[in-house]
Structure formats: structure tokens, C-alpha cells
Motif scaffolding. Sequence first.
Motif, mmCIF file in Angstrom:
data_model
loop_
_atom_site.group_PDB
_atom_site.id
_atom_site.type_symbol
_atom_site.label_atom_id
_atom_site.label_comp_id
_atom_site.label_asym_id
_atom_site.label_seq_id
_atom_site.Cartn_x
_atom_site.Cartn_y
_atom_site.Cartn_z
ATOM 1 N N ILE A 1 -88.764 -110.411 -27.884
ATOM 2 C CA ILE A 1 -89.517 -110.206 -26.462
ATOM 3 C C ILE A 1 -88.535 -109.009 -25.754
ATOM 4 C CG2 ILE A 1 -89.834 -112.775 -26.357
ATOM 5 C CD1 ILE A 1 -87.524 -113.001 -24.420
ATOM 6 N N ALA A 2 -89.085 -108.513 -25.026
ATOM 7 C CA ALA A 2 -88.733 -107.399 -24.033
ATOM 8 C C ALA A 2 -89.159 -108.100 -22.557
ATOM 9 C CB ALA A 2 -88.974 -106.293 -24.330
ATOM 10 N N TYR A 3 -88.243 -108.092 -21.566
ATOM 11 C CA TYR A 3 -88.706 -108.187 -20.246
ATOM 12 C C TYR A 3 -87.734 -107.499 -19.241
ATOM 13 C CZ TYR A 3 -84.608 -111.744 -20.479
ATOM 14 O OH TYR A 3 -83.358 -112.158 -20.534
ATOM 15 N N LYS A 4 -88.230 -107.610 -17.953
ATOM 16 C CA LYS A 4 -87.845 -106.927 -16.863
ATOM 17 C C LYS A 4 -86.550 -107.812 -16.306
ATOM 18 C CE LYS A 4 -88.119 -103.445 -14.200
ATOM 19 N NZ LYS A 4 -88.637 -102.029 -14.556
ATOM 20 N N LYS A 5 -85.175 -107.280 -16.243
ATOM 21 C CA LYS A 5 -84.175 -107.989 -15.696
ATOM 22 C C LYS A 5 -83.332 -107.067 -15.010
ATOM 23 C CE LYS A 5 -80.095 -110.647 -17.634
ATOM 24 N NZ LYS A 5 -79.129 -110.606 -18.713
ATOM 25 N N ASP A 6 -82.961 -107.456 -13.737
ATOM 26 C CA ASP A 6 -82.305 -106.761 -12.867
ATOM 27 C C ASP A 6 -82.700 -105.438 -12.745
ATOM 28 O OD1 ASP A 6 -80.897 -109.124 -12.684
ATOM 29 O OD2 ASP A 6 -79.314 -108.426 -14.029
ATOM 30 N N GLY A 7 -83.897 -105.098 -12.754
ATOM 31 C CA GLY A 7 -84.341 -103.757 -12.565
ATOM 32 C C GLY A 7 -84.541 -102.892 -13.951
ATOM 33 N N HIS A 8 -84.105 -103.358 -15.104
ATOM 34 C CA HIS A 8 -84.313 -102.736 -16.118
ATOM 35 C C HIS A 8 -85.050 -103.680 -17.303
ATOM 36 C CE1 HIS A 8 -81.752 -99.288 -15.407
ATOM 37 N NE2 HIS A 8 -80.961 -100.179 -14.825
ATOM 38 N N LEU A 9 -85.391 -102.959 -18.301
ATOM 39 C CA LEU A 9 -86.059 -103.789 -19.376
ATOM 40 C C LEU A 9 -84.757 -103.942 -20.508
ATOM 41 C CD1 LEU A 9 -89.228 -101.451 -19.924
ATOM 42 C CD2 LEU A 9 -89.186 -104.031 -19.197
ATOM 43 N N VAL A 10 -84.934 -105.272 -20.858
ATOM 44 C CA VAL A 10 -84.143 -105.587 -21.680
ATOM 45 C C VAL A 10 -84.758 -106.267 -23.180
ATOM 46 C CG1 VAL A 10 -82.289 -106.018 -20.583
ATOM 47 C CG2 VAL A 10 -83.908 -107.991 -20.896
ATOM 48 N N VAL A 11 -84.158 -106.106 -24.255
ATOM 49 C CA VAL A 11 -84.940 -106.557 -25.289
ATOM 50 C C VAL A 11 -84.030 -107.399 -26.112
ATOM 51 C CG1 VAL A 11 -84.468 -104.624 -27.041
ATOM 52 C CG2 VAL A 11 -86.624 -105.836 -27.454
ATOM 53 N N TYR A 12 -84.596 -108.475 -26.942
ATOM 54 C CA TYR A 12 -83.979 -109.298 -27.901
ATOM 55 C C TYR A 12 -84.826 -109.593 -28.965
ATOM 56 C CZ TYR A 12 -81.219 -112.542 -30.391
ATOM 57 O OH TYR A 12 -80.487 -113.102 -31.398
ATOM 58 N N LYS A 13 -84.382 -109.145 -30.246
ATOM 59 C CA LYS A 13 -85.433 -109.248 -31.327
ATOM 60 C C LYS A 13 -84.484 -109.580 -32.639
ATOM 61 C CE LYS A 13 -86.051 -104.415 -31.654
ATOM 62 N NZ LYS A 13 -86.966 -103.278 -31.514
ATOM 63 N N ASP A 14 -84.982 -110.434 -33.582
ATOM 64 C CA ASP A 14 -84.240 -110.433 -34.713
ATOM 65 C C ASP A 14 -84.850 -110.948 -35.994
ATOM 66 O OD1 ASP A 14 -81.969 -110.607 -36.677
ATOM 67 O OD2 ASP A 14 -81.030 -112.131 -35.449
ATOM 68 N N LEU A 15 -84.538 -110.923 -37.300
ATOM 69 C CA LEU A 15 -85.375 -111.258 -38.340
ATOM 70 C C LEU A 15 -85.344 -112.751 -38.269
ATOM 71 C CD1 LEU A 15 -83.959 -109.038 -41.115
ATOM 72 C CD2 LEU A 15 -85.953 -108.397 -39.657
ATOM 73 N N GLY A 16 -86.393 -113.252 -38.639
ATOM 74 C CA GLY A 16 -86.938 -115.013 -38.650
ATOM 75 C C GLY A 16 -87.937 -115.281 -37.771
ATOM 76 N N MET A 17 -87.790 -116.717 -37.786
ATOM 77 C CA MET A 17 -88.946 -117.317 -37.204
ATOM 78 C C MET A 17 -88.653 -117.439 -35.608
ATOM 79 S SD MET A 17 -90.958 -118.589 -39.895
ATOM 80 C CE MET A 17 -91.548 -120.240 -39.564
ATOM 81 N N VAL A 18 -89.970 -117.810 -34.893
ATOM 82 C CA VAL A 18 -89.672 -117.850 -33.323
ATOM 83 C C VAL A 18 -88.779 -118.871 -33.027
ATOM 84 C CG1 VAL A 18 -90.864 -118.483 -31.358
ATOM 85 C CG2 VAL A 18 -92.001 -117.053 -33.013
#
Length: 459
Positions: free
Chosen positions: A46-63
Motif C-alpha cells: 500500500i501507499a498512502y498520504k502521511k504527514d504531508g508525504h506519500l509513504v509505501v509499504y510492500k513485501d513479497l507474500g500474501m495480504v
Amino acid sequence: MNAQNDSLRHHCGVAGFFNQEGENIPERLFYSLFSLQHRGQESAGIAYKKDGHLVVYKDLGMVSGVLSRYLAEQRVSTVGIGHVRYSTRGGNRLENAQPILVSCNKGEIALAHNGNLSNARELRSLLESEGSIFQSSSDSEIILHLLARSRQTLFYDALKETLGLLRGAFSMILIHNATLYTVRDPSGFRPLFIGFKGTTVAVASETCALEVHGIQDSREVQPGELITTDHEGTRAELFNREGTPGRCVFELIYFARPDSRIFNQSVHLTRKKTGAALARCDNVTADIVVPVPDSGSNAALGYAEASGIPMEYGLTRNHYVGRSFIMPNTSERELAVRMKLHPVKEAIKGKRIVLIDDSLVRGTTSKILVKLLKEAGAREVHLRLCAPEIKWPCYFGIDIPTRKELISNTMTPEEIARFIGADSLMFLPLEELKGCLDDPGGYCYACFNGQYPVPVETE
Ligand code: SF4
């Protein structure tokens, strides 16, 4: 497709949320992506807006493995996007996972893309010859390079200019600044929906990923449509009205979830129609109709109703066998099939079976299934496929092997029946498949007939 897997695979599913009042967007994305897990099981992010910036977290694997951390706490945001992926081009590597987040001359951009660009090679070599350096092998990165290179000063204009250069399949969602952009290619290969509930605007590959949030008010994003959602509301524009219709008929046959409604049709009812159409073409004498779960289940119901032959659950599927079990290094193919699908002896012993499956790729799984059914006591096994013979590769986001690996290019149906050990075999004729669709002229059938809706770069 890896050497061990004999089914078609999707590349991706996408989801996005916007709420100008703020809400727990990462949690929303978790549940939508969880509902889209069938569209990709190798990476999630996922990527989302946090404190005025975009942040992303992703990895190999299931949701559940990658993103469950987002269920633990409140993360209020106004906009976010998410992605599940199955890898083909470039393999299962973290750098190919999405969303992709970049910071460029246009600012921060996050992108989640479902589909394949059919002119990816041409665009990539053009960009590389002009100095672009790619960090992944996915088509999606090309889109971001084109956006960054555009001389348009407004992001919206740069996006429209970029969309004009892309060919093939792209259902995608982007975030730039605090704005959510939703795009579907002019042929509409992959489904994409936008829904509304209160101040929440939601986008997803399938309706099931909206309905999990109770969002019933939704519509399909039109082929060639670009939708902008920001603090002023939601605005739509057709950036291209001239696409050749190319909705992927395999979404209805196999990929989408049966409880979804895509391309203005219920997936469940369409599959039932394909089963009924098969039954009408068939004159086999049999005792029971057995689905290959889960993909053959809805069609088997249609076949049973139309033929009057009772449906029986003659195969049990182990739902806890994840993709990891059928990864390329699994050497014992039969064991892999046994772990996933196993005969119910009491249901099939002594019976003449009509076995319903969605489609035939290499035939290797069907061969093992027929063997298992006969070992369990089936008297006859008549394999029926709810799709025509697959003879051509897909360039629009579905992983189909090369022409020579497709069994229907090397054997007739009678030869295939002998090869897999079935007593007979029948494919759903293409015209019958078209008869199951409300708007048969609006679809891509290229993997059956080689007529691609847009030009493709062949191997
Ligand atoms: S070639 Fe087949 S799998 Fe690919 S988009 Fe067309 S119908 Fe779908």
C-alpha cells in the motif's frame, strides 16, 4: 507461468481510497486487497498520504502476512492505493512489487497498475536510449518515466500526454499531491470500479472489494476514462473514445470472483451459462457432474441444471494450500495436485463422471486429476472445458505460455483425451461462449482466435 503450474494466472489487483475528511485508509486497503487476493498472491503493498508525504509499504507474500500490521492501529489519511501482484515479467522480486513510489520533477507519485503494456519493449528501449535508468523489470515503471519526462507543467496534462503513448492493458490508480487518479485503457481489458459511500470514494478491480466495505453505489470506470478525485469532488473525462473493445473474456470465465459483477454481467451467472451451453452441445451419458473446485463450480451447476445430471462434490479442494506450495522448485507434481485437490471416493466410485473445468493450458494437471479420479473408482471421466481451445499467448496481463507449450496447438481434442486418459473431452465452442455474453462484440478473444484488439509485440 512456472513449470509446475498449469493454470492461467492474473497479474494484479488494485484498490484505492479517498476521503477528504480523513479515515483509516490503510485498514480500508487491507480489506479490499484481501478481497482481491485471488488476483495476485506473490506480493502486496500500500501507499498512502502521511504527514504531508506519500509513504509505501510492500513485501513479497500474501495480504494477511504483509499488511496485517495495518489492522493494529489508527492511521488517519485522506488518500491511499494498494496492489496485489503475481509476477511474470521480471519474476517474483521485491523491486517489482507495487505500489511504486517515486519522487521526480512532478513531485511525489504513487502508482498501482493492473495489466500489461503491449508496447512496453518499444517504450522501454526508447527511454533507455535517452538515458532513463530502470530499477525494475515491470511495465509499470515505464509509465512513471514517461510522466517524469513530460514537458507539460500541470500533472493532469502530463498524465494525459502519457496515457496517449500507452498501448495494451492498464487499469491503474495514481496519487499525486493529495489527488487520486483512476484510469482505464481505451479497450477496457481489465475491470475497474469506482464506488461512493458518504465522503469515501473507493476504487477497485472488482466489486467484491468495494462490497466488503458495504459500498453498493458503484459503477464501472469506462474504457478510456480518466477520473480525478480531490477535495473539490470527483470529475471524469474520456481521454480516448476510439479504443477497439477488448474486455478480457477470461475475467468472466475464470479470474474474477463469482460474487463480483464485471463488464455489466454477474460472474456467477455467466459461468452458469457457459456450463449450460456445454450441456446443450453434449450428448454424453453420465451419472454425475463433478466440478474441479473452485473454478469449475459455478459452470458445473449450470451444466447439471441444463442436463438433468446431478452435481456431486467428487473433488475436495484444500484451501490452505497457498501459492508457495506450487512454486517452481516443487519437484513432485502429482503430490502438489494431490495436496490441493483430492477425490471423494464415496461420491465417485463406480460412477460415469462429467468433469467440469474452466480451461486447458498444458493438460498436465488434468492428466493427474483424471488418474486420481480413476484410481478412486470412477468408471468413466468425460472432461468438459468452459472455454474454447487456448492457442495464442496473452499480451494484456494474463500469463499464458508460448504457443508450442499450449496443448491445443499440438493435439486435437481426441488426442488430448487420450493423452490425459479421459474417456472423452469437449471444449466450449467460441460461438457458444459468445452466446453467454450480453455484448459479445465488446470482448477480446485473442487467446482463442489470435485476433488481438490492439497491435502487440510478439516474442
Ligand atoms: S488474450 Fe485472452 S486472456 Fe488475454 S485479454 Fe484477451 S481474452 Fe483475456
